[in-house]
Design a protein around this motif. Structure first.
Motif, mmCIF file in Angstrom:
data_model
loop_
_atom_site.group_PDB
_atom_site.id
_atom_site.type_symbol
_atom_site.label_atom_id
_atom_site.label_comp_id
_atom_site.label_asym_id
_atom_site.label_seq_id
_atom_site.Cartn_x
_atom_site.Cartn_y
_atom_site.Cartn_z
ATOM 1 N N GLN A 194 -5.769 -2.002 13.914
ATOM 2 C CA GLN A 194 -5.809 -0.695 14.576
ATOM 3 C C GLN A 194 -4.496 0.044 14.361
ATOM 4 N N ALA A 195 -3.390 -0.671 14.424
ATOM 5 C CA ALA A 195 -2.088 -0.035 14.162
ATOM 6 C C ALA A 195 -2.026 0.473 12.716
ATOM 7 N N ASP A 196 -2.564 -0.304 11.782
ATOM 8 C CA ASP A 196 -2.600 0.130 10.382
ATOM 9 C C ASP A 196 -3.476 1.370 10.218
ATOM 10 N N LEU A 197 -4.595 1.411 10.919
ATOM 11 C CA LEU A 197 -5.461 2.597 10.861
ATOM 12 C C LEU A 197 -4.749 3.821 11.438
ATOM 13 N N ASP A 198 -4.047 3.643 12.538
ATOM 14 C CA ASP A 198 -3.285 4.742 13.144
ATOM 15 C C ASP A 198 -2.198 5.231 12.179
ATOM 16 N N TRP A 199 -1.551 4.284 11.509
ATOM 17 C CA TRP A 199 -0.502 4.635 10.550
ATOM 18 C C TRP A 199 -1.086 5.400 9.361
ATOM 19 N N LEU A 200 -2.272 4.999 8.896
ATOM 20 C CA LEU A 200 -2.929 5.722 7.807
ATOM 21 C C LEU A 200 -3.206 7.175 8.212
ATOM 22 N N PHE A 218 0.828 -1.203 0.000
ATOM 23 C CA PHE A 218 0.000 0.000 0.000
ATOM 24 C C PHE A 218 0.865 1.258 0.000
ATOM 25 N N PHE A 219 1.932 1.254 0.779
ATOM 26 C CA PHE A 219 2.790 2.441 0.841
ATOM 27 C C PHE A 219 3.430 2.714 -0.518
ATOM 28 N N MET A 220 3.774 1.651 -1.235
ATOM 29 C CA MET A 220 4.327 1.831 -2.582
ATOM 30 C C MET A 220 3.296 2.518 -3.482
ATOM 31 N N LYS A 221 2.038 2.084 -3.400
ATOM 32 C CA LYS A 221 0.966 2.738 -4.163
ATOM 33 C C LYS A 221 0.832 4.196 -3.739
ATOM 34 N N LEU A 222 0.871 4.422 -2.440
ATOM 35 C CA LEU A 222 0.665 5.761 -1.883
ATOM 36 C C LEU A 222 1.720 6.744 -2.366
ATOM 37 N N ARG A 226 -11.326 2.735 4.568
ATOM 38 C CA ARG A 226 -12.630 2.059 4.489
ATOM 39 C C ARG A 226 -12.460 0.538 4.457
ATOM 40 N N HIS A 227 -11.454 0.100 3.724
ATOM 41 C CA HIS A 227 -11.179 -1.342 3.663
ATOM 42 C C HIS A 227 -10.812 -1.876 5.050
ATOM 43 N N TYR A 228 -9.913 -1.190 5.747
ATOM 44 C CA TYR A 228 -9.517 -1.634 7.089
ATOM 45 C C TYR A 228 -10.692 -1.605 8.055
ATOM 46 N N LEU A 229 -11.529 -0.579 7.960
ATOM 47 C CA LEU A 229 -12.696 -0.491 8.847
ATOM 48 C C LEU A 229 -13.687 -1.616 8.550
ATOM 49 N N SER A 230 -13.820 -1.985 7.294
ATOM 50 C CA SER A 230 -14.686 -3.110 6.932
ATOM 51 C C SER A 230 -14.122 -4.415 7.508
ATOM 52 N N LEU A 231 -12.808 -4.585 7.398
ATOM 53 C CA LEU A 231 -12.177 -5.769 7.984
ATOM 54 C C LEU A 231 -12.356 -5.786 9.503
ATOM 55 N N MET A 232 -12.234 -4.616 10.137
ATOM 56 C CA MET A 232 -12.397 -4.517 11.592
ATOM 57 C C MET A 232 -13.831 -4.896 11.981
ATOM 58 N N LYS A 233 -14.803 -4.436 11.199
ATOM 59 C CA LYS A 233 -16.205 -4.784 11.460
ATOM 60 C C LYS A 233 -16.384 -6.300 11.371
ATOM 61 N N ASP A 234 -15.817 -6.901 10.336
ATOM 62 C CA ASP A 234 -15.907 -8.359 10.174
ATOM 63 C C ASP A 234 -15.274 -9.087 11.359
ATOM 64 N N VAL A 271 -7.415 10.020 -1.787
ATOM 65 C CA VAL A 271 -8.368 9.014 -2.265
ATOM 66 C C VAL A 271 -7.848 7.620 -1.891
ATOM 67 N N LEU A 272 -6.564 7.399 -2.097
ATOM 68 C CA LEU A 272 -5.972 6.098 -1.745
ATOM 69 C C LEU A 272 -6.070 5.842 -0.243
ATOM 70 N N ILE A 273 -5.729 6.839 0.560
ATOM 71 C CA ILE A 273 -5.773 6.675 2.021
ATOM 72 C C ILE A 273 -7.198 6.393 2.480
ATOM 73 N N ASN A 274 -8.152 7.155 1.956
ATOM 74 C CA ASN A 274 -9.543 6.955 2.372
ATOM 75 C C ASN A 274 -10.079 5.596 1.939
ATOM 76 N N ARG A 275 -9.718 5.158 0.744
ATOM 77 C CA ARG A 275 -10.144 3.829 0.278
ATOM 78 C C ARG A 275 -9.556 2.743 1.179
ATOM 79 N N GLN A 276 -8.277 2.882 1.503
ATOM 80 C CA GLN A 276 -7.626 1.888 2.358
ATOM 81 C C GLN A 276 -8.234 1.914 3.758
#
Length: 168
Positions: free
Chosen positions: A154-160, A95-99, A119-127, A112-117
């Motif tokens: 959560q660490a990935d979300l904090d890093w984002l 992801f960082f390479m894309k960013l 949302r993806h992490y939050l969806s995974l967290m919900k699951d 846009v990339l950060i927000n998409r990622q």
């Protein structure tokens, strides 16, 4: 899966379906149910590599089955796996390479990339939260596995959040 199967066979000989059940019972709903075909393919490779051996067992009311045993070579490989530290965080994060690279080329906007990622992490967290809610509290192994994944997320979300602050 190779090493997971070796670890189970170190406990006791088993056939493929018993190994599948052992993985499911040990890790519960937190561990994706292994495909029985993949288990048998992996056992075949382990046997070819000399890490396990199989013995055919005749059954009267069912098809014959193969029971797999851990070999001395397999036990050595298992000990090496257990003794080696597990890989830590990745410096070369996809992801960082894309960013970094996508905005340089004009393909995508960083936010846009950060927000998409995110949302993806939050969806995974919900699951994961739903999975944790369905997991019996006495299933400590599955609970720890799920909680560990949640802490990593959560660490990935904090890093984002940090990426957004520093790169905007």
């Amino acid at each position: 899966m190779r090493l997971h199967l070796l670890a189970l066979l170190a406990k006791e000989p088993a056939h493929g379906y018993e190994l599948k059940q052992a993985l499911e019972q040990t890790f519960g709903s937190a561990y994706p149910s292994p495909n029985i075909g993949q288990i048998y393919v992996t056992l075949g490779r382990l046997e070819k590599d000399g890490l396990v051996r199989s013995v055919g067992v005749e059954q009267s009311n069912r098809p014959n089955k193969k029971v797999y045993y851990l070999t001395a070579k397999g036990r050595d490989v298992l000990h090496l796996w257990v003794d080696e530290p597990t890989e830590g965080p990745r410096v070369r994060d996809e992801f960082f390479m894309k960013l970094v690279l996508a905005p340089m080329t004009g393909i995508a906007d960083r936010m846009v990339l950060i927000n998409r990622q995110r949302r993806h992490y939050l969806s995974l967290m919900k699951d994961l939260n739903e999975l944790l809610d369905r997991t019996p509290p006495e299933d400590k192994i599955a609970t720890l596995l799920i909680e560990g994944a949640m802490l990593h997320l959560q660490a990935d979300l904090d890093w984002l959040e940090r990426c957004q602050e520093d790169l905007s």
